[in-house]
Design an enzyme around this catalytic site. Structure first.
Site, PDB file in Angstrom:
ATOM      1  N   HIS A  82       0.876  -1.172   0.000  1.00 59.23           N
ATOM      2  CA  HIS A  82       0.000   0.000   0.000  1.00 59.23           C
ATOM      3  C   HIS A  82       0.912   1.219   0.000  1.00 59.23           C
ATOM      4  O   HIS A  82       1.623   1.468   0.978  1.00 59.23           O
ATOM      5  CB  HIS A  82      -0.921  -0.010   1.230  1.00 59.23           C
ATOM      6  CG  HIS A  82      -1.968  -1.078   1.158  1.00 59.23           C
ATOM      7  ND1 HIS A  82      -2.422  -1.761   2.258  1.00 59.23           N
ATOM      8  CD2 HIS A  82      -2.642  -1.575   0.091  1.00 59.23           C
ATOM      9  CE1 HIS A  82      -3.347  -2.640   1.868  1.00 59.23           C
ATOM     10  NE2 HIS A  82      -3.497  -2.536   0.561  1.00 59.23           N
ATOM     11  N   GLU A  85       1.435   3.725   2.866  1.00 57.75           N
ATOM     12  CA  GLU A  85       1.839   3.175   4.172  1.00 57.75           C
ATOM     13  C   GLU A  85       3.341   2.908   4.078  1.00 57.75           C
ATOM     14  O   GLU A  85       3.776   1.764   4.025  1.00 57.75           O
ATOM     15  CB  GLU A  85       1.053   1.894   4.461  1.00 57.75           C
ATOM     16  CG  GLU A  85      -0.456   2.139   4.509  1.00 57.75           C
ATOM     17  CD  GLU A  85      -1.294   0.854   4.497  1.00 57.75           C
ATOM     18  OE1 GLU A  85      -0.719  -0.242   4.650  1.00 57.75           O
ATOM     19  OE2 GLU A  85      -2.514   0.970   4.314  1.00 57.75           O
ATOM     20  N   HIS A 179       2.734  -2.788   6.977  1.00 60.24           N
ATOM     21  CA  HIS A 179       1.638  -1.854   6.667  1.00 60.24           C
ATOM     22  C   HIS A 179       1.525  -0.810   7.772  1.00 60.24           C
ATOM     23  O   HIS A 179       2.237  -0.837   8.770  1.00 60.24           O
ATOM     24  CB  HIS A 179       0.304  -2.626   6.605  1.00 60.24           C
ATOM     25  CG  HIS A 179       0.159  -3.559   5.451  1.00 60.24           C
ATOM     26  ND1 HIS A 179      -0.713  -3.338   4.415  1.00 60.24           N
ATOM     27  CD2 HIS A 179       0.762  -4.743   5.173  1.00 60.24           C
ATOM     28  CE1 HIS A 179      -0.647  -4.330   3.550  1.00 60.24           C
ATOM     29  NE2 HIS A 179       0.243  -5.204   3.986  1.00 60.24           N
ATOM     30  N   GLU A 232       1.503  -3.967  11.364  1.00 69.26           N
ATOM     31  CA  GLU A 232       0.814  -2.676  11.207  1.00 69.26           C
ATOM     32  C   GLU A 232       1.408  -1.680  12.196  1.00 69.26           C
ATOM     33  O   GLU A 232       1.175  -1.775  13.400  1.00 69.26           O
ATOM     34  CB  GLU A 232      -0.688  -2.839  11.487  1.00 69.26           C
ATOM     35  CG  GLU A 232      -1.440  -3.684  10.468  1.00 69.26           C
ATOM     36  CD  GLU A 232      -2.017  -2.841   9.321  1.00 69.26           C
ATOM     37  OE1 GLU A 232      -1.875  -1.605   9.344  1.00 69.26           O
ATOM     38  OE2 GLU A 232      -2.612  -3.457   8.402  1.00 69.26           O
TER      39      GLU A 232
END
Ligand SMILES: [Zn+2]
Length: 264
Positions: A82, A85, A179, A232
């Site tokens: 992504h 990110e 991410h 994350e």
């Protein structure tokens, strides 16, 4: 040692009214959008990494991979599937610098880095690729759905096809994909033990987010049965430089590499 890789503002051509915008932005210190905080990847050819290109993006950018070591235990670490990110990329840059100086970490194994999995999205500071497809919904997992932004079919996109072929060819035994901004360590497939070992080294709790349709996690973890970790970071990690990210999360990456042993 990797030199200053602090996130630098992107270059943009001045537009009419930009001055007003700039003044507003200065007033909103800390609110510059992540698109303007993408650190560049610096490939140091003096390091013993083998470099190859897994494929090309819609706009022809290369998906560069770096490989170190030899052996059956293959570990894949990747970032920025992504493009908005971006914090995993400067963290992998630190790993790229660190690993060659610590050969015990890659003895008997091959470490593969894919620092920018979505180079068009990274260049634009956007989640999707240049076709507007979320690459992390474009894999041929059994839960793939044809929703908007997932691509017309699974593997419709050159970037996801490149990753698919990489998995077929290199057969990693563990995968880490970085991410933001959900602040946890998620896993798919048989990845729970690895997730817990990684979580024990940092401030990110293990949290099961649930399989997203057509995600790399669903495909690699559930379809192929490879332990895959979705790390994350928080949104603010975009603002951190490589050395700061490394001080927080370097041990986590080394744990993933040397698992099930602790890093030497
Ligand atoms: Zn993401």
């Amino acid at each position: 040692m990797i030199h200053s890789r602090r996130p630098t503002p992107g270059r943009r051509t001045a537009q009419p009214g930009a001055l007003v915008g700039a003044i507003l932005l200065i007033g909103m210190a800390g609110c510059i959008p992540p698109a303007d905080r993408r650190p560049a990847w610096v490939a140091d050819r003096s390091l013993p990494w083998k470099t190859w290109i897994a494929g090309r993006s819609v706009e022809g950018r290369s998906l560069e991979c770096y490989e170190l070591g030899d052996g059956p235990d293959v570990v894949l670490l990747m970032a920025s599937i992504h493009g908005n990110e971006p914090a995993g990329t400067p963290l992998l840059q630190e790993l790229y610098d660190y690993l060659p100086r610590h050969p015990r970490l890659f003895a008997g194994r091959r470490v593969v880095l894919l620092p920018i999995a979505n180079p068009d999205g990274y260049a634009r500071g956007q989640r999707h690729n240049a076709h507007g497809v979320d690459l992390n919904r474009n894999f041929p997992a059994s839960n793939w759905t044809s929703s908007n932004g997932h691509g017309g079919t699974a593997l419709s996109e050159p970037e996801s096809r490149a990753l698919y072929e990489l998995l077929q060819r290199h057969r990693p035994r563990r995968i880490v994909s970085i991410h933001q901004p959900l602040v946890c360590i998620d896993y798919d497939g048989p990845g729970e033990e690895l997730a817990r070992a990684m979580s024990a080294t940092c401030d990110l709790p293990v949290k099961k987010l649930g399989g997203r349709p057509g995600s790399l996690g669903s495909y690699a973890g559930d379809t192929l049965g490879i332990p895959i970790i979705t790390v994350e970071f928080d949104a603010g990690a975009t603002w951190l430089d490589g050395p700061t990210l490394w001080s927080r999360y370097g041990r986590m990456l080394l744990t993933a590499i040397s698992f099930p042993q602790s890093p030497p």
